[in-house]
Write a protein that holds these residues in place. Structure first.
Motif, short mmCIF file in Angstrom:
data_model
loop_
_atom_site.label_atom_id
_atom_site.label_comp_id
_atom_site.label_asym_id
_atom_site.label_seq_id
_atom_site.Cartn_x
_atom_site.Cartn_y
_atom_site.Cartn_z
N ALA A 1 107.53 77.84 1.59
CA ALA A 1 106.70 76.63 1.66
C ALA A 1 107.04 75.83 2.91
O ALA A 1 106.15 75.24 3.54
CB ALA A 1 106.91 75.79 0.41
N GLY A 2 108.30 75.80 3.29
CA GLY A 2 108.70 75.09 4.50
C GLY A 2 108.19 75.75 5.76
O GLY A 2 107.77 75.08 6.70
N VAL A 3 108.21 77.10 5.78
CA VAL A 3 107.68 77.82 6.95
C VAL A 3 106.20 77.51 7.11
O VAL A 3 105.72 77.18 8.21
CB VAL A 3 107.90 79.34 6.80
N SER A 4 105.44 77.62 6.02
CA SER A 4 104.00 77.34 6.06
C SER A 4 103.72 75.90 6.46
O SER A 4 102.76 75.61 7.18
CB SER A 4 103.37 77.62 4.69
N THR B 1 113.46 74.00 1.63
CA THR B 1 112.20 73.78 2.33
C THR B 1 112.46 73.27 3.74
O THR B 1 111.75 73.65 4.69
CB THR B 1 111.32 72.79 1.54
N LEU B 2 113.48 72.43 3.90
CA LEU B 2 113.85 71.98 5.25
C LEU B 2 114.30 73.15 6.11
O LEU B 2 113.93 73.25 7.29
CB LEU B 2 114.94 70.92 5.16
N PHE B 3 115.09 74.03 5.55
CA PHE B 3 115.50 75.23 6.30
C PHE B 3 114.28 76.07 6.66
O PHE B 3 114.22 76.69 7.73
CB PHE B 3 116.50 76.05 5.50
N GLY B 4 113.30 76.11 5.75
CA GLY B 4 112.07 76.84 6.05
C GLY B 4 111.33 76.25 7.23
O GLY B 4 110.75 76.99 8.04
N THR B 5 111.34 74.91 7.36
CA THR B 5 110.67 74.30 8.52
C THR B 5 111.38 74.68 9.82
O THR B 5 110.74 74.80 10.87
CB THR B 5 110.61 72.77 8.40
N LEU B 6 112.68 74.88 9.75
CA LEU B 6 113.41 75.32 10.94
C LEU B 6 112.98 76.73 11.34
O LEU B 6 112.77 77.02 12.52
CB LEU B 6 114.92 75.29 10.68
N ALA B 7 112.83 77.60 10.33
CA ALA B 7 112.36 78.96 10.62
C ALA B 7 110.94 78.92 11.18
O ALA B 7 110.60 79.67 12.10
CB ALA B 7 112.40 79.80 9.34
N MET C 1 108.52 65.58 0.66
CA MET C 1 109.68 65.04 1.36
C MET C 1 109.88 65.74 2.70
O MET C 1 110.23 65.10 3.71
CB MET C 1 110.93 65.20 0.49
N ALA C 2 109.65 67.05 2.72
CA ALA C 2 109.79 67.79 3.98
C ALA C 2 108.74 67.33 4.99
O ALA C 2 109.00 67.32 6.20
CB ALA C 2 109.66 69.29 3.73
N THR C 3 107.56 66.96 4.52
CA THR C 3 106.52 66.44 5.41
C THR C 3 107.00 65.15 6.07
O THR C 3 106.85 64.96 7.29
CB THR C 3 105.22 66.18 4.64
N LEU C 4 107.55 64.23 5.27
CA LEU C 4 108.05 62.97 5.82
C LEU C 4 109.12 63.24 6.89
O LEU C 4 109.11 62.62 7.96
CB LEU C 4 108.65 62.12 4.71
#
Length: 393
Positions: A96-99, A243-249, A163-166
């Protein structure tokens, strides 16, 4: 069988700012779908939804130790410990974080203001919380609110992506990494230093942990495990880190770098995550029920590794035919999640196929029934795929 996703379908299915079930990858300004992410999501959702049931039912029937080991890996440990099945939901939070990375960047490129993106993800969170309550409580005991379970998989996904969006829209790569590490350290400190009435500080037992006390004190409704709920309040925060780690990926994949550099960085992140998780577990045990910090690091590291494996095979080497089975599922992940719960595919499987496996020993009948149900679920999703029907939130 049709080849995976033509460009025409890719255009129709590109991520919008409110849709986090797909991703586009456009480092050079051209829309290119990350088919590997669809396939990985499909692989994950198949197991989350119960598609591996027939493998569990095979235990003790084949006489093969390897089959029994696989079956054991698809069940959760009673408390401390780790099996592959513990990795399935954390992997989805990571995906979900990657997407999210791609969908938010697309929203910004379309001229959407941050305020609009906040609103969309907040509304999506509320919808997922509502759907999660329906899923976990069907039939809902409307007249006994104390028996309604509020914690849910969908609610956790909604909270984590909001929260990851914020954080994504306000923090850069380093700050998000620091935030995730800080949350895991604070969670670690809280479970060891905050005294629980009647048990004291640092009690990680089933009855005496801080997570359980917090849920019993502040979370209304039914708790899944009685004394606590693993999808309750405090565990939302370490889960968010996945999810935060996913945003890094996602940031790494979105860079206009050579594939080799992306692969090296993703592999390095995976090895570091697994190493830190195992090292941390020497004092803070790996425990999915508590979503312990060591558990988060271990599963985050594994998620990086799985992402890079799917990415290399599907998007770099372009070996894709095998992944079509999972892509069909990944494009309708919410559908399969609800379909397995609200449609009795096993009953239909028995009605259609029981004559084929009737001569087999009776203890094999549930295995074949579950396998037939999986085939029917996939056929249902394939029909939706052919009709271009994709259920999104």
């Amino acid at each position: 069988m049709n080849p995976p996703l033509t460009q025409k379908k890719e255009d129709r299915l590109d991520v919008s700012s409110e849709n986090f079930s797909s991703a586009t990858h456009s480092p050079k300004g051209t829309s290119k779908r990350l088919l590997s992410l669809d396939a990985l999501r499909g692989f994950d959702m198949l197991l989350i939804s119960g598609g591996g049931t027939f493998l569990v039912l095979l235990k003790g029937k084949t006489g093969l130790a390897a089959v029994d080991w696989v079956a054991d890996q698809l069940t959760h440990p009673a408390w401390n410990g780790f099996t592959f099945y513990d990795f399935i939901f954390p992997l989805f939070l990571f995906i979900a974080g990657v997407s999210l990375t791609f969908s938010l960047n697309k929203g910004l490129s379309m001229g959407l203001a941050k305020k609009e993106l906040y609103k969309k993800t907040f509304v999506r969170m509320l919808i997922l919380i509502g759907l999660g309550i329906i899923y976990k409580n069907s039939p809902i005991p409307f007249f006994e609110p104390s028996q309604i379970r509020l914690g849910s998989v969908l609610g956790r996904i909604g909270f984590a992506t909001f929260m990851a969006t914020l954080l994504y829209l306000n923090f850069d790569f380093v700050k998000r990494l620091g935030t995730a590490v800080g949350i895991l350290l604070l969670y670690y400190a809280a479970l060891f230093l905050v005294p629980v009435p009647g048990y004291g500080a640092g009690d990680l037992s089933f009855e005496g942990n801080l997570v359980g006390w917090f849920d019993r004190t502040f979370l209304p409704g039914r708790l899944l495990q009685g004394t606590y709920d693993e999808l309750g309040l405090l565990t939302q925060f370490p889960a968010l880190c996945l999810t935060l780690f996913g945003t890094l990926a996602g940031d790494i994949l979105a860079k206009a770098w050579q594939d080799s550099r992306k692969i090296q960085l993703l592999l390095l992140a995976g090895v570091i995550g697994i190493g830190l998780g195992l090292l941390w577990s020497l004092h803070f045990p790996i425990n999915k029920h508590l979503w312990s910090s060591s558990f988060i690091m271990l599963t985050a590291g594994m998620a990086f590794i799985f992402l890079v494996m799917f990415y290399v095979v599907i998007d770099v080497w372009k070996i894709r035919k095998w992944a079509f089975f999972f892509q069909v599922i990944g494009l309708n992940s919410l559908t399969i999640y609800f379909a397995y719960s609200f449609i009795n595919f096993r009953y239909t499987s028995g009605k259609l196929f029981s004559g084929l496996y009737a001569p087999m020993p009776t203890d094999w009948h549930p295995v074949m029934e579950a396998l037939g149900a999986l085939m029917l679920v996939w056929l249902f999703l394939y029909i939706l795929y052919r009709l271009k029907i994709f259920v999104k939130v």
